[in-house]
Write an enzyme that holds these catalytic residues in place. Structure first.
Site, PDB file in Angstrom:
ATOM      1  N   GLY A  98      67.218  49.039  36.023  1.00 56.82           N
ATOM      2  CA  GLY A  98      67.424  50.268  35.258  1.00 56.82           C
ATOM      3  C   GLY A  98      68.577  51.071  35.808  1.00 56.82           C
ATOM      4  O   GLY A  98      68.860  52.172  35.344  1.00 56.82           O
ATOM      5  N   HIS A 154      70.285  66.394  32.681  1.00 54.35           N
ATOM      6  CA  HIS A 154      69.521  65.747  33.757  1.00 54.35           C
ATOM      7  C   HIS A 154      69.444  66.649  34.983  1.00 54.35           C
ATOM      8  O   HIS A 154      70.214  67.611  35.106  1.00 54.35           O
ATOM      9  CB  HIS A 154      70.175  64.414  34.161  1.00 54.35           C
ATOM     10  CG  HIS A 154      69.915  63.313  33.179  1.00 54.35           C
ATOM     11  ND1 HIS A 154      70.694  63.119  32.061  1.00 54.35           N
ATOM     12  CD2 HIS A 154      68.957  62.352  33.146  1.00 54.35           C
ATOM     13  CE1 HIS A 154      70.231  62.080  31.380  1.00 54.35           C
ATOM     14  NE2 HIS A 154      69.178  61.587  32.016  1.00 54.35           N
ATOM     15  N   LYS A 158      71.519  63.824  39.810  1.00 56.54           N
ATOM     16  CA  LYS A 158      72.045  62.630  39.121  1.00 56.54           C
ATOM     17  C   LYS A 158      73.508  62.424  39.490  1.00 56.54           C
ATOM     18  O   LYS A 158      74.289  63.354  39.514  1.00 56.54           O
ATOM     19  CB  LYS A 158      71.887  62.772  37.607  1.00 56.54           C
ATOM     20  CG  LYS A 158      72.345  61.544  36.857  1.00 56.54           C
ATOM     21  CD  LYS A 158      71.772  61.445  35.460  1.00 56.54           C
ATOM     22  CE  LYS A 158      72.277  60.208  34.733  1.00 56.54           C
ATOM     23  NZ  LYS A 158      71.826  58.959  35.364  1.00 56.54           N
TER      24      LYS A 158
HETATM   25  P1  NAD Z   1      67.731  58.273  43.656  1.00 55.02           P
HETATM   26  O1  NAD Z   1      69.026  58.739  44.227  1.00 55.02           O
HETATM   27  O2  NAD Z   1      66.543  59.158  43.747  1.00 55.02           O
HETATM   28  O3  NAD Z   1      67.307  56.874  44.337  1.00 55.02           O
HETATM   29  C1  NAD Z   1      68.229  55.820  44.494  1.00 55.02           C
HETATM   30  C2  NAD Z   1      67.648  54.838  45.504  1.00 55.02           C
HETATM   31  O4  NAD Z   1      68.566  53.764  45.617  1.00 55.02           O
HETATM   32  C3  NAD Z   1      67.471  55.434  46.889  1.00 55.02           C
HETATM   33  O5  NAD Z   1      66.320  54.882  47.472  1.00 55.02           O
HETATM   34  C4  NAD Z   1      68.739  54.985  47.607  1.00 55.02           C
HETATM   35  O6  NAD Z   1      68.541  54.862  48.996  1.00 55.02           O
HETATM   36  C5  NAD Z   1      68.972  53.638  46.961  1.00 55.02           C
HETATM   37  N1  NAD Z   1      70.407  53.294  46.998  1.00 55.02           N
HETATM   38  C6  NAD Z   1      71.420  53.932  46.382  1.00 55.02           C
HETATM   39  N2  NAD Z   1      72.583  53.359  46.704  1.00 55.02           N
HETATM   40  C7  NAD Z   1      72.292  52.337  47.528  1.00 55.02           C
HETATM   41  C8  NAD Z   1      73.071  51.369  48.205  1.00 55.02           C
HETATM   42  N3  NAD Z   1      74.402  51.334  48.102  1.00 55.02           N
HETATM   43  N4  NAD Z   1      72.418  50.452  48.959  1.00 55.02           N
HETATM   44  C9  NAD Z   1      71.084  50.452  49.061  1.00 55.02           C
HETATM   45  N5  NAD Z   1      70.284  51.367  48.465  1.00 55.02           N
HETATM   46  C10 NAD Z   1      70.907  52.291  47.704  1.00 55.02           C
HETATM   47  O7  NAD Z   1      68.051  57.876  42.154  1.00 55.02           O
HETATM   48  P2  NAD Z   1      67.021  57.691  40.945  1.00 55.02           P
HETATM   49  O8  NAD Z   1      66.876  58.979  40.220  1.00 55.02           O
HETATM   50  O9  NAD Z   1      65.809  56.979  41.431  1.00 55.02           O
HETATM   51  O10 NAD Z   1      67.874  56.732  40.000  1.00 55.02           O
HETATM   52  C11 NAD Z   1      68.261  55.438  40.432  1.00 55.02           C
HETATM   53  C12 NAD Z   1      69.038  54.763  39.304  1.00 55.02           C
HETATM   54  O11 NAD Z   1      68.192  54.581  38.162  1.00 55.02           O
HETATM   55  C13 NAD Z   1      70.250  55.577  38.807  1.00 55.02           C
HETATM   56  O12 NAD Z   1      71.289  54.672  38.475  1.00 55.02           O
HETATM   57  C14 NAD Z   1      69.717  56.258  37.559  1.00 55.02           C
HETATM   58  O13 NAD Z   1      70.711  56.599  36.628  1.00 55.02           O
HETATM   59  C15 NAD Z   1      68.813  55.162  37.026  1.00 55.02           C
HETATM   60  N6  NAD Z   1      67.732  55.600  36.114  1.00 55.02           N
HETATM   61  C16 NAD Z   1      67.477  54.758  35.075  1.00 55.02           C
HETATM   62  C17 NAD Z   1      66.422  55.034  34.216  1.00 55.02           C
HETATM   63  C18 NAD Z   1      66.115  54.051  33.108  1.00 55.02           C
HETATM   64  O14 NAD Z   1      65.158  54.271  32.345  1.00 55.02           O
HETATM   65  N7  NAD Z   1      66.856  52.944  33.017  1.00 55.02           N
HETATM   66  C19 NAD Z   1      65.652  56.175  34.408  1.00 55.02           C
HETATM   67  C20 NAD Z   1      65.936  57.012  35.489  1.00 55.02           C
HETATM   68  C21 NAD Z   1      66.987  56.693  36.354  1.00 55.02           C
END
Ligand code: NAD
Length: 262
Positions: A98, A154, A158
Protein backbone atom coordinates in the site's frame (compact mmCIF):
# COMPACT_ATOMS: atom_id res chain seq x y z
CA UNK A 1 1.25 -27.32 -1.58
CA UNK A 2 0.87 -26.21 2.05
CA UNK A 3 0.07 -28.93 4.58
CA UNK A 4 -1.76 -26.39 6.83
CA UNK A 5 -5.41 -27.30 7.62
CA UNK A 6 -7.87 -25.64 5.22
CA UNK A 7 -9.28 -23.27 7.84
CA UNK A 8 -5.89 -22.34 9.33
CA UNK A 9 -5.29 -18.59 9.45
CA UNK A 10 -3.25 -17.12 6.62
CA UNK A 11 0.25 -16.36 7.96
CA UNK A 12 1.33 -12.88 6.94
CA UNK A 13 4.53 -10.86 7.24
CA UNK A 14 4.16 -7.17 8.12
CA UNK A 15 6.81 -4.56 7.28
CA UNK A 16 6.97 -1.07 8.81
CA UNK A 17 5.44 -2.66 11.90
CA UNK A 18 5.95 0.43 14.03
CA UNK A 19 4.47 2.81 11.45
CA UNK A 20 0.91 4.14 11.56
CA UNK A 21 -0.29 1.59 9.00
CA UNK A 22 1.93 -1.27 10.18
CA UNK A 23 0.42 -0.99 13.64
CA UNK A 24 -3.09 -0.83 12.17
CA UNK A 25 -2.42 -3.99 10.12
CA UNK A 26 -1.16 -5.91 13.18
CA UNK A 27 -4.14 -4.69 15.20
CA UNK A 28 -6.61 -5.68 12.46
CA UNK A 29 -4.93 -9.08 12.07
CA UNK A 30 -5.21 -9.85 15.78
CA UNK A 31 -8.96 -9.10 15.58
CA UNK A 32 -9.48 -11.58 12.73
CA UNK A 33 -9.56 -15.38 12.68
CA UNK A 34 -8.48 -15.76 9.05
CA UNK A 35 -5.03 -14.14 9.35
CA UNK A 36 -2.14 -14.33 11.81
CA UNK A 37 1.08 -12.31 11.88
CA UNK A 38 3.98 -14.74 11.39
CA UNK A 39 6.67 -12.10 10.82
CA UNK A 40 6.81 -8.41 11.75
CA UNK A 41 9.78 -6.18 10.98
CA UNK A 42 10.63 -2.56 11.45
CA UNK A 43 13.52 -0.40 10.29
CA UNK A 44 14.63 0.27 13.86
CA UNK A 45 14.51 -1.91 16.98
CA UNK A 46 11.15 -1.84 18.69
CA UNK A 47 9.35 -3.81 21.38
CA UNK A 48 6.35 -6.07 20.70
CA UNK A 49 3.34 -4.48 18.96
CA UNK A 50 -0.11 -5.86 19.71
CA UNK A 51 1.57 -8.83 21.37
CA UNK A 52 3.64 -9.58 18.24
CA UNK A 53 7.46 -9.59 18.45
CA UNK A 54 9.07 -7.22 15.95
CA UNK A 55 12.48 -7.90 14.39
CA UNK A 56 14.79 -5.41 12.66
CA UNK A 57 14.16 -5.20 8.91
CA UNK A 58 17.66 -6.50 7.99
CA UNK A 59 16.48 -9.90 9.20
CA UNK A 60 13.57 -10.03 6.73
CA UNK A 61 15.22 -12.34 4.13
CA UNK A 62 16.17 -14.86 6.84
CA UNK A 63 12.70 -14.67 8.47
CA UNK A 64 10.87 -15.14 5.16
CA UNK A 65 13.02 -18.21 4.44
CA UNK A 66 12.56 -19.71 7.92
CA UNK A 67 8.91 -18.93 8.67
CA UNK A 68 7.47 -19.09 5.14
CA UNK A 69 4.59 -16.58 5.51
CA UNK A 70 1.93 -16.86 2.79
CA UNK A 71 1.92 -13.12 1.94
CA UNK A 72 3.89 -10.02 2.93
CA UNK A 73 1.91 -6.82 3.65
CA UNK A 74 3.91 -3.62 3.23
CA UNK A 75 3.11 -0.02 4.17
CA UNK A 76 6.49 1.73 4.39
CA UNK A 77 8.27 4.06 1.95
CA UNK A 78 9.14 3.66 -1.74
CA UNK A 79 12.81 2.65 -1.30
CA UNK A 80 12.16 0.13 1.46
CA UNK A 81 9.15 -1.30 -0.39
CA UNK A 82 11.44 -2.01 -3.36
CA UNK A 83 13.96 -3.75 -1.08
CA UNK A 84 11.14 -5.82 0.42
CA UNK A 85 9.82 -6.69 -3.06
CA UNK A 86 13.28 -8.11 -3.83
CA UNK A 87 13.21 -10.16 -0.62
CA UNK A 88 9.77 -11.46 -1.65
CA UNK A 89 10.97 -12.57 -5.07
CA UNK A 90 14.01 -14.27 -3.51
CA UNK A 91 11.86 -16.12 -0.97
CA UNK A 92 8.92 -16.66 -3.35
CA UNK A 93 6.46 -14.82 -1.10
CA UNK A 94 3.52 -12.87 -2.65
CA UNK A 95 3.42 -9.17 -1.76
CA UNK A 96 0.65 -6.68 -1.02
CA UNK A 97 1.92 -3.12 -0.95
CA UNK A 98 0.00 0.00 0.00
CA UNK A 99 3.11 2.19 -0.06
CA UNK A 100 2.73 5.33 -2.17
CA UNK A 101 5.12 7.86 -3.70
CA UNK A 102 6.99 5.58 -6.15
CA UNK A 103 8.73 7.19 -9.13
CA UNK A 104 8.16 5.61 -12.57
CA UNK A 105 11.31 3.43 -12.26
CA UNK A 106 10.09 2.18 -8.88
CA UNK A 107 6.80 1.07 -10.42
CA UNK A 108 8.83 -0.59 -13.17
CA UNK A 109 10.81 -2.57 -10.56
CA UNK A 110 7.60 -3.64 -8.83
CA UNK A 111 6.25 -4.80 -12.19
CA UNK A 112 9.43 -6.83 -12.71
CA UNK A 113 8.96 -8.43 -9.29
CA UNK A 114 5.38 -9.33 -10.30
CA UNK A 115 6.81 -11.58 -13.02
CA UNK A 116 8.18 -13.81 -10.25
CA UNK A 117 5.56 -13.50 -7.47
CA UNK A 118 1.95 -12.31 -7.28
CA UNK A 119 2.13 -8.61 -6.40
CA UNK A 120 -0.86 -6.44 -5.52
CA UNK A 121 -0.33 -2.69 -5.33
CA UNK A 122 -3.05 -0.26 -4.29
CA UNK A 123 -2.85 3.40 -3.38
CA UNK A 124 -5.98 2.92 -1.30
CA UNK A 125 -7.50 -0.16 0.34
CA UNK A 126 -10.84 1.41 1.31
CA UNK A 127 -13.83 -0.13 -0.46
CA UNK A 128 -15.49 3.30 -0.41
CA UNK A 129 -12.62 4.72 -2.47
CA UNK A 130 -13.12 1.98 -5.05
CA UNK A 131 -16.78 3.09 -5.20
CA UNK A 132 -15.72 6.75 -5.37
CA UNK A 133 -13.47 5.99 -8.36
CA UNK A 134 -16.37 4.37 -10.21
CA UNK A 135 -18.66 7.31 -9.39
CA UNK A 136 -16.03 9.84 -10.52
CA UNK A 137 -15.50 8.06 -13.85
CA UNK A 138 -19.26 8.05 -14.44
CA UNK A 139 -19.73 11.68 -13.39
CA UNK A 140 -16.85 12.99 -15.53
CA UNK A 141 -18.32 11.25 -18.56
CA UNK A 142 -21.78 12.67 -17.83
CA UNK A 143 -20.70 16.35 -17.64
CA UNK A 144 -17.93 16.63 -20.25
CA UNK A 145 -17.32 20.39 -20.23
CA UNK A 146 -17.44 20.99 -16.48
CA UNK A 147 -14.49 22.25 -14.43
CA UNK A 148 -12.86 19.59 -12.24
CA UNK A 149 -10.95 20.24 -9.02
CA UNK A 150 -9.57 17.59 -6.65
CA UNK A 151 -8.79 18.27 -3.00
CA UNK A 152 -7.15 15.78 -0.66
CA UNK A 153 -6.58 16.22 3.07
CA UNK A 154 -4.25 14.15 5.27
CA UNK A 155 -2.51 14.21 8.64
CA UNK A 156 0.54 16.42 9.10
CA UNK A 157 2.95 13.42 9.04
CA UNK A 158 2.22 12.43 5.44
CA UNK A 159 5.34 12.61 3.27
CA UNK A 160 4.15 12.54 -0.36
CA UNK A 161 1.82 15.03 -2.06
CA UNK A 162 -0.55 14.79 -3.73
CA UNK A 163 -1.56 11.48 -2.18
CA UNK A 164 -1.26 8.24 -4.12
CA UNK A 165 -5.05 8.00 -4.07
CA UNK A 166 -5.35 11.50 -5.52
CA UNK A 167 -3.00 10.50 -8.35
CA UNK A 168 -5.08 7.39 -9.04
CA UNK A 169 -8.30 9.45 -9.16
CA UNK A 170 -6.60 12.06 -11.38
CA UNK A 171 -5.64 9.30 -13.83
CA UNK A 172 -9.29 8.16 -13.82
CA UNK A 173 -10.43 11.72 -14.58
CA UNK A 174 -7.84 12.12 -17.34
CA UNK A 175 -8.87 8.81 -18.93
CA UNK A 176 -12.45 10.08 -19.01
CA UNK A 177 -11.50 13.47 -20.43
CA UNK A 178 -9.04 12.40 -23.12
CA UNK A 179 -5.65 14.05 -23.50
CA UNK A 180 -6.73 17.71 -23.23
CA UNK A 181 -5.98 17.95 -19.51
CA UNK A 182 -3.36 19.66 -17.40
CA UNK A 183 -2.83 19.20 -13.66
CA UNK A 184 -2.45 22.53 -11.84
CA UNK A 185 -1.16 22.15 -8.28
CA UNK A 186 -2.57 25.00 -6.20
CA UNK A 187 -2.76 28.50 -7.62
CA UNK A 188 -0.94 31.68 -6.78
CA UNK A 189 -0.79 35.16 -8.27
CA UNK A 190 -2.23 35.78 -11.72
CA UNK A 191 -3.75 32.37 -12.44
CA UNK A 192 -6.95 32.48 -14.49
CA UNK A 193 -8.49 29.06 -14.91
CA UNK A 194 -8.34 27.37 -18.30
CA UNK A 195 -10.84 24.73 -19.33
CA UNK A 196 -8.27 21.91 -19.66
CA UNK A 197 -7.00 22.40 -16.09
CA UNK A 198 -7.61 19.94 -13.32
CA UNK A 199 -6.89 21.78 -10.09
CA UNK A 200 -5.15 19.69 -7.43
CA UNK A 201 -5.01 20.77 -3.79
CA UNK A 202 -3.22 18.96 -0.94
CA UNK A 203 -4.01 19.97 2.63
CA UNK A 204 -2.02 18.67 5.64
CA UNK A 205 -3.42 19.11 9.11
CA UNK A 206 -3.66 17.39 12.49
CA UNK A 207 -4.41 13.67 12.51
CA UNK A 208 -6.88 13.48 9.60
CA UNK A 209 -6.70 9.92 8.25
CA UNK A 210 -7.54 10.74 4.63
CA UNK A 211 -10.16 12.66 2.65
CA UNK A 212 -10.61 12.99 -1.12
CA UNK A 213 -13.10 15.28 -2.78
CA UNK A 214 -13.80 15.74 -6.48
CA UNK A 215 -15.69 18.91 -7.41
CA UNK A 216 -17.36 19.22 -10.81
CA UNK A 217 -18.93 22.54 -11.69
CA UNK A 218 -20.51 24.16 -14.73
CA UNK A 219 -23.82 25.20 -16.21
CA UNK A 220 -25.06 26.75 -12.90
CA UNK A 221 -24.64 23.52 -10.93
CA UNK A 222 -22.00 21.79 -8.76
CA UNK A 223 -21.45 18.14 -7.94
CA UNK A 224 -19.18 17.06 -5.06
CA UNK A 225 -18.07 13.46 -4.55
CA UNK A 226 -16.28 12.91 -1.24
CA UNK A 227 -14.73 9.99 0.64
CA UNK A 228 -13.58 10.23 4.25
CA UNK A 229 -11.71 7.44 6.01
CA UNK A 230 -12.78 7.17 9.64
CA UNK A 231 -9.57 5.50 10.78
CA UNK A 232 -6.61 3.48 9.44
CA UNK A 233 -8.39 0.22 10.25
CA UNK A 234 -10.35 0.73 7.01
CA UNK A 235 -7.13 0.45 4.96
CA UNK A 236 -5.69 -2.31 7.15
CA UNK A 237 -8.81 -4.46 6.72
CA UNK A 238 -8.74 -3.95 2.95
CA UNK A 239 -5.04 -4.86 2.79
CA UNK A 240 -5.65 -8.07 4.76
CA UNK A 241 -8.61 -8.94 2.50
CA UNK A 242 -6.21 -8.42 -0.41
CA UNK A 243 -3.62 -10.71 1.25
CA UNK A 244 -6.21 -13.48 1.69
CA UNK A 245 -7.29 -13.03 -1.94
CA UNK A 246 -3.69 -12.98 -3.27
CA UNK A 247 -2.39 -16.11 -1.53
CA UNK A 248 -1.96 -18.98 -3.95
CA UNK A 249 -2.47 -16.87 -7.12
CA UNK A 250 -0.16 -17.03 -10.12
CA UNK A 251 2.64 -14.47 -10.38
CA UNK A 252 1.34 -11.24 -11.90
CA UNK A 253 0.27 -7.66 -11.27
CA UNK A 254 -2.94 -7.22 -9.31
CA UNK A 255 -4.96 -4.26 -8.04
CA UNK A 256 -7.53 -3.82 -5.29
CA UNK A 257 -10.33 -3.70 -7.91
CA UNK A 258 -9.47 -7.36 -8.65
CA UNK A 259 -10.19 -8.22 -5.00
CA UNK A 260 -13.49 -6.34 -4.98
CA UNK A 261 -14.57 -7.83 -8.29
CA UNK A 262 -13.71 -11.27 -6.86
P1 NAD B 1 4.60 6.01 8.80
O1 NAD B 1 5.63 7.06 8.56
O2 NAD B 1 3.77 6.09 10.03
O3 NAD B 1 5.28 4.55 8.80
C1 NAD B 1 6.20 4.17 7.81
C2 NAD B 1 6.94 2.94 8.31
O4 NAD B 1 7.83 2.54 7.28
C3 NAD B 1 7.77 3.20 9.55
O5 NAD B 1 7.75 2.06 10.37
C4 NAD B 1 9.16 3.45 8.98
O6 NAD B 1 10.18 3.11 9.89
C5 NAD B 1 9.15 2.53 7.79
N1 NAD B 1 10.07 3.02 6.74
C6 NAD B 1 9.97 4.17 6.04
N2 NAD B 1 11.02 4.30 5.22
C7 NAD B 1 11.79 3.21 5.41
C8 NAD B 1 13.01 2.77 4.87
N3 NAD B 1 13.68 3.48 3.95
N4 NAD B 1 13.50 1.57 5.29
C9 NAD B 1 12.84 0.83 6.19
N5 NAD B 1 11.68 1.21 6.78
C10 NAD B 1 11.17 2.40 6.37
O7 NAD B 1 3.70 6.00 7.49
P2 NAD B 1 2.23 5.40 7.31
O8 NAD B 1 1.22 6.46 7.59
O9 NAD B 1 2.13 4.10 8.02
O10 NAD B 1 2.22 5.16 5.74
C11 NAD B 1 3.12 4.26 5.13
C12 NAD B 1 2.85 4.23 3.63
O11 NAD B 1 1.53 3.73 3.38
C13 NAD B 1 2.91 5.62 2.96
O12 NAD B 1 3.47 5.47 1.66
C14 NAD B 1 1.44 6.01 2.86
O13 NAD B 1 1.16 6.93 1.84
C15 NAD B 1 0.82 4.66 2.58
N6 NAD B 1 -0.61 4.52 2.91
C16 NAD B 1 -1.34 3.78 2.03
C17 NAD B 1 -2.68 3.51 2.30
C18 NAD B 1 -3.45 2.63 1.35
O14 NAD B 1 -4.64 2.36 1.59
N7 NAD B 1 -2.81 2.13 0.29
C19 NAD B 1 -3.26 4.02 3.46
C20 NAD B 1 -2.48 4.77 4.34
C21 NAD B 1 -1.13 4.99 4.06
Amino acid sequence: MSDAPLDAPLRVAVTGANGRMGRAVIEAATDRDDVAVAVAVNRTETGPIGGVDVAVAERLPELLADRRPAVLVDFTGPSSALDYAESCTEADVPMVTGTTGFEADGIERLREASETVPLLKASNFARGVAALRRAVREAVAAVPGYDVELTETHHNGKRDAPSGTAKTILADIEDGRGDRTERVHGREGEAPRRNEEIGVHARRAGDITGEHEVLLAGNRETLELTHRAGDRGVFAEGALDAAVWLAGRDPGWYEFADVIDG
